[in-house]
Design a protein around this motif. Sequence first.
Motif, PDB file in Angstrom:
ATOM      1  N   ASN A 325       0.843  -1.194   0.000  1.00 25.88           N
ATOM      2  CA  ASN A 325       0.000   0.000   0.000  1.00 25.88           C
ATOM      3  C   ASN A 325       0.876   1.241   0.000  1.00 25.88           C
ATOM      4  N   LYS A 326       2.099   1.034   0.496  1.00 28.12           N
ATOM      5  CA  LYS A 326       3.064   2.111   0.515  1.00 28.12           C
ATOM      6  C   LYS A 326       4.454   1.503   0.404  1.00 28.12           C
ATOM      7  N   ASN A 327       5.301   2.193  -0.374  1.00 23.26           N
ATOM      8  CA  ASN A 327       6.658   1.706  -0.588  1.00 23.26           C
ATOM      9  C   ASN A 327       7.599   2.882  -0.314  1.00 23.26           C
ATOM     10  N   ILE A 328       8.252   2.819   0.840  1.00 25.53           N
ATOM     11  CA  ILE A 328       9.031   3.972   1.315  1.00 25.53           C
ATOM     12  C   ILE A 328      10.526   3.738   1.082  1.00 25.53           C
ATOM     13  N   TYR A 329      11.189   4.716   0.487  1.00 22.50           N
ATOM     14  CA  TYR A 329      12.641   4.646   0.286  1.00 22.50           C
ATOM     15  C   TYR A 329      13.300   5.670   1.194  1.00 22.50           C
ATOM     16  N   VAL A 330      14.039   5.204   2.177  1.00 23.84           N
ATOM     17  CA  VAL A 330      14.763   6.134   3.035  1.00 23.84           C
ATOM     18  C   VAL A 330      16.188   6.262   2.481  1.00 23.84           C
ATOM     19  N   VAL A 331      16.379   7.260   1.682  1.00 23.83           N
ATOM     20  CA  VAL A 331      17.640   7.441   0.957  1.00 23.83           C
ATOM     21  C   VAL A 331      17.962   8.944   0.942  1.00 23.83           C
ATOM     22  N   GLY A 332      19.247   9.268   1.017  1.00 26.33           N
ATOM     23  CA  GLY A 332      19.677  10.673   1.081  1.00 26.33           C
ATOM     24  C   GLY A 332      19.046  11.575   0.007  1.00 26.33           C
ATOM     25  N   THR A 333      18.851  12.819   0.371  1.00 25.15           N
ATOM     26  CA  THR A 333      18.228  13.791  -0.524  1.00 25.15           C
ATOM     27  C   THR A 333      18.954  13.955  -1.877  1.00 25.15           C
ATOM     28  N   PRO A 334      20.270  13.786  -1.939  1.00 30.26           N
ATOM     29  CA  PRO A 334      20.914  13.900  -3.260  1.00 30.26           C
ATOM     30  C   PRO A 334      20.335  12.936  -4.307  1.00 30.26           C
ATOM     31  N   GLN A 335      19.633  11.885  -3.873  1.00 25.44           N
ATOM     32  CA  GLN A 335      19.063  10.955  -4.857  1.00 25.44           C
ATOM     33  C   GLN A 335      17.608  11.288  -5.206  1.00 25.44           C
ATOM     34  N   ALA A 336      17.159  12.484  -4.843  1.00 26.92           N
ATOM     35  CA  ALA A 336      15.753  12.857  -5.080  1.00 26.92           C
ATOM     36  C   ALA A 336      15.396  12.771  -6.567  1.00 26.92           C
ATOM     37  N   GLY A 361      13.823  11.654   2.121  1.00 26.63           N
ATOM     38  CA  GLY A 361      15.222  12.109   2.091  1.00 26.63           C
ATOM     39  C   GLY A 361      15.680  12.629   3.445  1.00 26.63           C
ATOM     40  N   PHE A 362      16.964  12.928   3.535  1.00 23.98           N
ATOM     41  CA  PHE A 362      17.501  13.478   4.796  1.00 23.98           C
ATOM     42  C   PHE A 362      18.782  14.241   4.495  1.00 23.98           C
ATOM     43  N   GLY A 363      19.197  15.044   5.475  1.00 25.90           N
ATOM     44  CA  GLY A 363      20.334  15.943   5.286  1.00 25.90           C
ATOM     45  C   GLY A 363      21.698  15.295   5.474  1.00 25.90           C
ATOM     46  N   LEU A 364      22.685  16.140   5.694  1.00 25.60           N
ATOM     47  CA  LEU A 364      24.067  15.671   5.820  1.00 25.60           C
ATOM     48  C   LEU A 364      24.475  15.586   7.296  1.00 25.60           C
ATOM     49  N   VAL A 365      25.578  14.913   7.528  1.00 24.79           N
ATOM     50  CA  VAL A 365      26.079  14.744   8.891  1.00 24.79           C
ATOM     51  C   VAL A 365      27.368  15.547   9.055  1.00 24.79           C
ATOM     52  N   LYS A 366      27.386  16.392  10.072  1.00 23.05           N
ATOM     53  CA  LYS A 366      28.583  17.200  10.323  1.00 23.05           C
ATOM     54  C   LYS A 366      29.040  17.051  11.771  1.00 23.05           C
ATOM     55  N   PHE A 367      30.248  17.525  12.045  1.00 25.38           N
ATOM     56  CA  PHE A 367      30.801  17.380  13.396  1.00 25.38           C
ATOM     57  C   PHE A 367      31.262  18.719  13.934  1.00 25.38           C
ATOM     58  N   LYS A 368      31.007  18.950  15.221  1.00 23.66           N
ATOM     59  CA  LYS A 368      31.372  20.230  15.794  1.00 23.66           C
ATOM     60  C   LYS A 368      32.642  20.104  16.637  1.00 23.66           C
ATOM     61  N   ASP A 369      32.534  19.385  17.739  1.00 24.79           N
ATOM     62  CA  ASP A 369      33.681  19.338  18.641  1.00 24.79           C
ATOM     63  C   ASP A 369      34.288  17.940  18.709  1.00 24.79           C
ATOM     64  N   GLU A 435      15.238  16.741   7.105  1.00 24.74           N
ATOM     65  CA  GLU A 435      15.865  17.445   5.980  1.00 24.74           C
ATOM     66  C   GLU A 435      17.027  18.319   6.441  1.00 24.74           C
ATOM     67  N   LYS A 436      17.050  18.599   7.745  1.00 22.02           N
ATOM     68  CA  LYS A 436      18.129  19.456   8.269  1.00 22.02           C
ATOM     69  C   LYS A 436      19.429  18.665   8.369  1.00 22.02           C
ATOM     70  N   ASP A 437      20.545  19.361   8.151  1.00 26.81           N
ATOM     71  CA  ASP A 437      21.835  18.709   8.393  1.00 26.81           C
ATOM     72  C   ASP A 437      21.981  18.541   9.899  1.00 26.81           C
ATOM     73  N   ILE A 438      22.656  17.449  10.308  1.00 27.69           N
ATOM     74  CA  ILE A 438      22.855  17.330  11.744  1.00 27.69           C
ATOM     75  C   ILE A 438      24.299  17.591  12.103  1.00 27.69           C
ATOM     76  N   VAL A 439      24.463  18.208  13.246  1.00 26.80           N
ATOM     77  CA  VAL A 439      25.796  18.553  13.702  1.00 26.80           C
ATOM     78  C   VAL A 439      26.018  17.821  15.017  1.00 26.80           C
ATOM     79  N   PHE A 440      26.975  16.922  15.018  1.00 29.17           N
ATOM     80  CA  PHE A 440      27.275  16.193  16.240  1.00 29.17           C
ATOM     81  C   PHE A 440      28.114  17.043  17.168  1.00 29.17           C
ATOM     82  N   SER A 441      27.705  17.083  18.423  1.00 28.92           N
ATOM     83  CA  SER A 441      28.508  17.786  19.416  1.00 28.92           C
ATOM     84  C   SER A 441      28.365  17.014  20.723  1.00 28.92           C
ATOM     85  N   TRP A 442      29.499  16.671  21.298  1.00 31.00           N
ATOM     86  CA  TRP A 442      29.471  15.904  22.560  1.00 31.00           C
ATOM     87  C   TRP A 442      28.655  16.647  23.599  1.00 31.00           C
TER      88      TRP A 442
END
Length: 577
Positions: A325-336, A361-369, A435-442
């Motif tokens: 009934n639904k076919n969901i693809y969880v894949v990064g936004t660059p493949q939209a 889709g979803f955003g990118l992963v970044k690192f802070k500290d 959709e937001k990029d995530i920023v990892f911070s301890w």
Amino acid sequence: MDYKSVIAENISKVTELPEDQIFKLIETPPQKDLGDFAFPCFILAKSLHKAPAMISEELAGNESLTYNGMFSVKNAGPYLNFYIDRSNYAADTITRINEAGDKFGAAEDGKGQNVIVEFSSPNIAKPFHVGHAFTTILGNSLSRIYDRLGYNVIRMNHLGDYGTQFGKLITAYRLWGDKDALDNDPITELLRIYVKFHEEAKKDPSLDDTARENFKKLEDGCPEEVELWQKFRDMSLVVFNKLYDRMGVAFDNYNGESFYSDKIPAVVDMLKSKNLLVESEGAQVVMLDEYKLPPCIILKSDGTTIYASRDLAAVLYRKETYDFNKNIYVVGTPQALHFKQVFSVLKKAGYDFADDCVHVGFGLVKFKDMVFSTREGNIVLLEDLLDAAVAKTREVIEENAKQRGQDMSEEEISDIAEKVGIGAVIYTYVKSGREKDIVFSWEEMLNFNGNSAPYLMYTYARIRSIMRKAKDAGLTPSSDTEVLGTLTGDDAYSVISALSGFEADVKKAAAVYEPFIISRSLFETASAFNSFYNNCRILGDDIDVKDSEARLALCEAVANVLKSGLYLLGIETVERM
Ligand code: ARG
């Protein structure tokens, strides 16, 4: 059931406006004296040919809107204000939650409906990095949410286990492969020889020809090539499965790109028979001008298939096998764009189930500290991130235990650190809109007082500890409606209103594919609970038994919602920390 939905449903019955439209219009008034919910009547003016204030006056007199005395309803200008009867509200909310236990939020919305959630889908022989973790965590959470809402969920891992790169790997392994290294750390070794292949092929282009021949042999099913490919695939899966186990992720199948390769000729035939294939610069493509999209390539000029054709074969297979009934693809936004093309080709070929296919889709992963020694180029491996998070958490847990004088065994500390550390990583992926990029911070991840997994998990553990103490004191959470009805103070009321939104939030999260709606709901609940906890004592000799037992029931409801919600996000709770 939640109160906003009940109000929307009742107004809908009386006015014949669609319930979801009303639901969206219902507001929370800025001042308490204007009620707990308010419905602006402007929308009805046109169809009823009356002034909004007159409409609200008439509606206020309609008995059925009080929902058996759960609300009192008053008009104020164009607004219809709903005042919750706090006593009923408390008793009803807490009873429903505690009866459902830690599965609270479960529903039967999806009964008899099949939903495919495709997620994770890493490429074989490549490192599993923090970007793959995004699809893995998001997809795992969405699977759990749909499952809890009664859908029949099929979890698929569309492994990237096919393509010309396997011809290169086979060639490279025969030339430079080290069997022991492969056994010890398969992905590192496979990556090493893959990189080497590219370096060497620059000097000696004939290597590319050998790789092409080897891929052709693989496609033709030659036993030696198939055996090597199978070995690379199996070994990669051992590595991936370790990560999946660690994060509590499971799949129903791993039908990757290779699985669909022999199903492509049928796709080509179908497209041909519908006259959709045209030649463009030697390749066979489907034109998608009417969808304002570039053409979708089906066969390359050398006749080999590509990513999009494998996805078309996959979706047709899925429809036939699972009648989704639904076919969901969880894949990064660059493949939209890729997914838009695939869905449009389906549509053009007359398959209306194209509309049931969704790219999440979803955003990118970044690192802070954080600094990682990146073993493999610039990418951060999920395993390294998990290990670091667990190690950091361990320091905090040990320190806290020392300060509070808790005696914890080495084993218990390890178990808690693992669960909280991994929970902290998972939570970072689901605490904001995807959709937001995530920023990892301890600092944020491990903040025991902020919007973090440790905070929610600690709140849960704190309640469990209260429950253990209560039990020792011979107290049990009340299930008596009258007793629960005494929880009408502002602090308790804030907790109850946060709790009562949970069910609707689970449904909303499913509808827009956003687990963060659940994390937001949990944070609101935990924050309200912690204020309640600071202001109202639960246990003590000077507290009336009935008051204690009412408050314990509220505690229990919070614990149930936290446990249910954290599970839906993919996070395990601990009994103390
Ligand atoms: N293996 C791909 C990658 O790592 C993702 C696959 C997405 N799924 C699909 N049906 N195309 O980029």
